[in-house]
Motif scaffolding. Structure first.
Motif, PDB file in Angstrom:
ATOM      1  N   ALA A  16      40.666  72.468  25.921  1.00 32.67           N
ATOM      2  CA  ALA A  16      40.342  72.153  24.521  1.00 32.67           C
ATOM      3  C   ALA A  16      40.031  73.392  23.680  1.00 32.67           C
ATOM      4  O   ALA A  16      39.884  73.283  22.471  1.00 32.67           O
ATOM      5  N   GLU A  17      39.923  74.579  24.283  1.00 33.69           N
ATOM      6  CA  GLU A  17      39.798  75.799  23.475  1.00 33.69           C
ATOM      7  C   GLU A  17      41.169  76.237  22.952  1.00 33.69           C
ATOM      8  O   GLU A  17      41.264  77.087  22.086  1.00 33.69           O
ATOM      9  N   TYR A  18      42.227  75.704  23.521  1.00 35.05           N
ATOM     10  CA  TYR A  18      43.585  76.142  23.192  1.00 35.05           C
ATOM     11  C   TYR A  18      44.297  75.130  22.303  1.00 35.05           C
ATOM     12  O   TYR A  18      45.031  75.494  21.391  1.00 35.05           O
ATOM     13  N   GLY A  47      34.644  66.225  26.673  1.00 37.50           N
ATOM     14  CA  GLY A  47      34.414  67.559  26.136  1.00 37.50           C
ATOM     15  C   GLY A  47      34.477  67.664  24.624  1.00 37.50           C
ATOM     16  O   GLY A  47      34.481  66.676  23.887  1.00 37.50           O
ATOM     17  N   ASN A  48      34.553  68.935  24.176  1.00 40.88           N
ATOM     18  CA  ASN A  48      34.484  69.288  22.760  1.00 40.88           C
ATOM     19  C   ASN A  48      35.782  69.003  22.012  1.00 40.88           C
ATOM     20  O   ASN A  48      36.809  68.717  22.606  1.00 40.88           O
ATOM     21  N   GLY A  49      35.691  69.168  20.682  1.00 41.83           N
ATOM     22  CA  GLY A  49      36.865  69.005  19.836  1.00 41.83           C
ATOM     23  C   GLY A  49      37.793  70.198  19.913  1.00 41.83           C
ATOM     24  O   GLY A  49      37.390  71.303  20.245  1.00 41.83           O
ATOM     25  N   PRO A 107      40.568  71.925  17.272  1.00 40.29           N
ATOM     26  CA  PRO A 107      39.675  73.077  17.414  1.00 40.29           C
ATOM     27  C   PRO A 107      38.202  72.674  17.311  1.00 40.29           C
ATOM     28  O   PRO A 107      37.889  71.567  16.925  1.00 40.29           O
ATOM     29  N   TRP A 108      37.325  73.640  17.670  1.00 38.27           N
ATOM     30  CA  TRP A 108      35.889  73.360  17.587  1.00 38.27           C
ATOM     31  C   TRP A 108      35.493  72.933  16.166  1.00 38.27           C
ATOM     32  O   TRP A 108      34.803  71.947  15.973  1.00 38.27           O
ATOM     33  N   ASN A 109      35.926  73.765  15.206  1.00 43.84           N
ATOM     34  CA  ASN A 109      35.554  73.630  13.798  1.00 43.84           C
ATOM     35  C   ASN A 109      36.048  72.284  13.262  1.00 43.84           C
ATOM     36  O   ASN A 109      37.240  72.079  13.067  1.00 43.84           O
ATOM     37  N   TRP A 126      30.442  72.413  17.511  1.00 43.26           N
ATOM     38  CA  TRP A 126      29.832  73.607  18.113  1.00 43.26           C
ATOM     39  C   TRP A 126      30.270  73.845  19.562  1.00 43.26           C
ATOM     40  O   TRP A 126      29.604  74.570  20.289  1.00 43.26           O
ATOM     41  N   ASP A 127      31.343  73.175  20.013  1.00 50.41           N
ATOM     42  CA  ASP A 127      31.729  73.224  21.436  1.00 50.41           C
ATOM     43  C   ASP A 127      30.667  72.546  22.301  1.00 50.41           C
ATOM     44  O   ASP A 127      30.405  72.953  23.426  1.00 50.41           O
ATOM     45  N   TYR A 128      30.056  71.494  21.773  1.00 46.78           N
ATOM     46  CA  TYR A 128      29.021  70.768  22.529  1.00 46.78           C
ATOM     47  C   TYR A 128      29.658  69.685  23.402  1.00 46.78           C
ATOM     48  O   TYR A 128      29.651  68.503  23.069  1.00 46.78           O
ATOM     49  N   THR A 129      30.164  70.109  24.533  1.00 43.95           N
ATOM     50  CA  THR A 129      30.762  69.165  25.466  1.00 43.95           C
ATOM     51  C   THR A 129      29.691  68.253  26.067  1.00 43.95           C
ATOM     52  O   THR A 129      28.525  68.633  26.198  1.00 43.95           O
ATOM     53  N   ALA A 130      30.113  67.054  26.458  1.00 46.13           N
ATOM     54  CA  ALA A 130      29.267  66.192  27.299  1.00 46.13           C
ATOM     55  C   ALA A 130      29.962  66.027  28.654  1.00 46.13           C
ATOM     56  O   ALA A 130      29.950  64.957  29.247  1.00 46.13           O
ATOM     57  N   PRO A 143      23.602  67.616  28.574  1.00 43.16           N
ATOM     58  CA  PRO A 143      24.832  68.243  28.086  1.00 43.16           C
ATOM     59  C   PRO A 143      24.542  69.552  27.353  1.00 43.16           C
ATOM     60  O   PRO A 143      23.382  69.931  27.160  1.00 43.16           O
ATOM     61  N   LYS A 144      25.622  70.218  26.918  1.00 45.41           N
ATOM     62  CA  LYS A 144      25.459  71.523  26.271  1.00 45.41           C
ATOM     63  C   LYS A 144      24.533  71.491  25.068  1.00 45.41           C
ATOM     64  O   LYS A 144      23.902  72.489  24.738  1.00 45.41           O
ATOM     65  N   ASN A 145      24.452  70.350  24.361  1.00 47.30           N
ATOM     66  CA  ASN A 145      23.760  70.324  23.063  1.00 47.30           C
ATOM     67  C   ASN A 145      22.246  70.496  23.151  1.00 47.30           C
ATOM     68  O   ASN A 145      21.567  70.562  22.129  1.00 47.30           O
TER      69      ASN A 145
HETATM   70 CA    CA Z   1      34.734  74.055  25.565  1.00 47.49          CA
END
Ligand code: CA
Length: 700
Positions: free
Chosen positions: A198-200, A274-276, A278-280, A319-323, A346-348
């Protein structure tokens, strides 16, 4: 007397029979055996030991008194200097463990003899698609087979006795930057596997395959796809109502790259999303929306993958806050009622306790410093955001805690049934989030919509920038409060945890130690130096009635600080990655540390070049897109023990020495793959010019 003799004889012959059977390394796991895994102390049958993933063992031979006798029984070298994240599986006399590049090794647990190795032959260029190293967190075992997900997206079934391939399937579109680093789980003969990327720019999902044949049985997508293709289910249609714009262009994200748990009574499979991508969020779903099922725990029917319930930790994730972090199940008394709960850190930064049957939020409190939300509203189940933290909406930079490394990442937690505490590998970290206003999709690269370089500068410009810290915290999940903490010497990175009925909590650290703590107080009871940084979680089981503890050690570099720090080198891409096996009275010794002396920085002379501002600017852009994630923003390595600080790289000497690495992949076995498919010679030259410019700024 006679009766006792008879029983004894019977026991001996049973043990004998079991031993003979063990020599076949049958990995003979079925539904009944894995559901009662909690009673099978001789084994470690699945990633988190049991389906509830508590990582708690009832074994107590190694306890607070006997631990002083704990020593190394045997060890085995791993043939890679990349990161080690796997928890081994131990069953029917064999130990199965995966290492970097998705390679699997099998050992006889008694002797340490290597039984077989399976290498899926990953194209090393695939390392470019792995956000966070080419690691693998473990295999799964079922009915005579061992299963591994490979970095390039395959699921492979191996004969548990020989390591021969029984079948393999491709689980992803291999033209897209999908990777697999997580351990498969197996429920009722179905092998479950997710993926990352998901970063790509990918769309997340989890797939179930028939363990026997490899045939696909179901797939659950975590985010809606392109409406033009039609939605797969009513659930996806409903999820699509929480998205805006053209989110599918970068897949939307929501990858299921780590956590899963299963409740056999409720017959529910829990996955962490996981996160979105893109993150933004402003670039992904410009009119906002919750963007289901990003950053959610989703409960599914394991037989057909149909949706049961979800709980979203971060609506409109940005914010890249994956669960995707460790999900565990437990029974506990809350407000006078027995509850079956799902727990996650989780990351948050919030620790969540949910009702396992329906996902109702029971409680949520911060387990690490958090500044993006004041609290979680127990009525709505939603976080109450702090104005300004949402950099995408305000289009203003923000320093946010936790950062994308998360208050807790993939490092497995443990829950003790004796203390009723959860032991969490916690990190305190932060990031300067700056929207990337010049964002364009890079089909081959990192696509977050966040400007890492400017974010780093923002943090550096603070009078008192926040600091990173790494801790082991004992957390009371009912009171939602910390009971004790141990602060690690190295502030970045952490390691997985094991709790046992011996009153002990085991964890390695980045200072090269493996440590046992008192589960009630956090007091150190035992430690040993392991010649490597540690990330992976330990596993425990019995062999011939003796309790053993196995741990895989190795981060992509030797420890540079703390009691186990290497004195000979801090050279990146070097470690002592090994499988270590401990038992009481063990007297094996690790070999002498090899003396790897790296050249000292004072021999280094920065080359003089003349480059146009245009070239340097081109280099900065290309660096930020391709290099900054590992080598650090603005060419300041934040993890020099792992990723060399390029400002001191001898490879800067000439375009030829530089291109040999960047374009020709000369150091690919150490992890630096060729970027020839992405960068032209002009880009490589521009990056070199930018790096030299940054280096000369620091030398002034
Ligand atoms: Ca990530």
């Amino acid at each position: 007397m006679h009766l006792r003799f008879f029983v004894l004889t019977l026991m001996v012959s049973c043990t004998g029979a079991a031993y003979a059977q063990n020599q076949n390394y049958t990995a003979n796991i079925d539904v009944e055996r894995i559901v009662s895994a909690d009673e099978q102390n001789d084994s470690w049958l699945s990633y988190g030991r049991t389906y509830d993933e508590q990582r708690y063992s009832p074994l107590e031979q190694i306890n607070q008194e006997s631990i002083s006798e704990l020593g190394l029984a045997w060890f085995a070298d791993m043939s890679t200097s990349r990161g080690q994240e796997a928890t081994p599986i131990v069953v029917d006399g064999a130990l199965y463990v995966s290492t970097a590049w998705s390679v699997v090794h099998a050992f006889d647990v008694r002797t340490g003899e290597q039984l077989w190795t399976y290498d899926p032959q990953i194209d090393r260029a695939k390392g470019r698609d792995a956000c966070c190293d080419v690691v693998n967190r473990g295999v799964a075992a079922w009915d005579g087979s061992i299963y591994v997900g490979t970095l390039d997206g395959r699921l492979v079934a191996l004969d548990s006795a020989t390591g021969e391939v029984e079948w393999e399937v491709v689980t992803v579109d291999q033209s897209l930057p999908y990777t697999i680093t997580g351990a498969p789980r197996i429920i009722k003969g179905l092998v479950l596997i997710g993926n990352g990327g998901a970063e790509y720019g990918v769309r997340g999902y989890v797939t179930a395959y028939d363990a026997e044949s490899g045939e696909q049985v179901w797939r659950f997508y975590t985010v809606p796809g392109n409406p033009a293709d039609g939605y797969e289910s009513d659930v996806m249609t409903a999820a699509a109502n929480t998205w805006t714009g053209q989110w599918w262009n970068l897949g939307g994200g929501g990858t299921v790259w780590d956590a899963m748990a299963y409740d056999a009574d409720l017959d529910l499979l829990y996955i962490g999303v996981g996160n979105g991508s893109p993150w933004n969020q402003a670039l992904r779903s410009p009119e906002g929306g919750d963007n289901l099922f990003l950053s959610s725990i989703v409960a599914l029917d394991p037989d057909d993958g149909s949706y049961r319930w979800h709980y979203q930790t971060v609506p409109g994730e940005t914010w890249d806050y994956t669960a995707t972090q460790h999900i565990m199940l437990a029974d506990m008394e809350i407000d006078g009622a027995e509850r079956r709960v799902v727990m996650q850190a989780p990351k948050n930064g919030f620790f969540y306790v949910l009702d396992a049957a329906n996902g109702d939020l029971i409680s949520a409190e911060p387990y690490t410093p958090v500044n993006w939300a004041t609290h979680v509203d127990l009525e709505t189940g939603r976080p109450v955001e702090v104005p300004g933290a949402r950099f995408d909406k305000t289009n203003q930079p923000a320093i946010v805690l936790p950062g994308p490394l998360g208050g807790h990442n993939w490092y497995p937690m443990a829950y003790s049934q004796d203390t009723n505490l959860v032991y969490i590998p916690v990190t305190e970290n932060f990031m300067g989030y700056v929207p990337d206003n010049e964002f364009t999709v890079d089909p081959e690269g990192w696509n977050t919509g966040v400007d890492f370089g400017r974010g780093f500068q923002l943090v550096q410009s603070q009078a008192e920038p926040p600091v990173n810290a790494s801790l082991l915290k004992a957390w009371d999940p009912i009171a939602q409060e910390e009971v004790w903490r141990v602060q690690h010497e190295v502030g970045t990175g952490n390691a997985g945890v094991l709790a046992t009925a011996g009153g002990l909590v085991f964890q390695g650290n980045r200072s090269g130690e493996f440590v046992a703590y008192d589960d009630a107080t956090g007091e150190r009871r035992w430690s040993t130096l392991v010649q490597a940084g540690v990330m992976a979680a330990p596993a425990t089981f019995t062999v011939d009635g003796e309790q053993h503890i196995a741990i895989l050690v190795g981060t992509p570099a030797l420890p540079s600080e703390g009691p186990g720090a290497s004195t000979s080198t801090t050279s990146a891409s070097t470690n002592n990655s090994r499988l270590l096996m401990f038992r009481l009275g063990g007297d094996a010794e690790l070999p002498e540390m090899a003396d790897i002396t790296s050249a000292t920085s004072d021999e280094f002379v920065l080359p003089q070049i003349s480059a146009t501002n245009e070239l340097i600017s081109q280099g900065e852009t290309a660096y930020n897109q391709n290099c900054a994630v590992c080598h650090g923003p603005s060419v300041v390595s934040t993890r020099p023990e792992t990723y060399p600080d390029l400002r001191m790289s001898r490879r800067l000497e000439s375009d030829a020495t530089w291109n040999a690495v960047v374009l020709e992949g000369e150091l690919q076995d150490r992890g630096m793959v060729s970027f020839a498919e992405i960068l032209g010679a002009g880009d490589a030259e521009a990056i070199r010019a930018y790096v030299i410019t940054q280096a000369s700024l620091t030398q002034q």
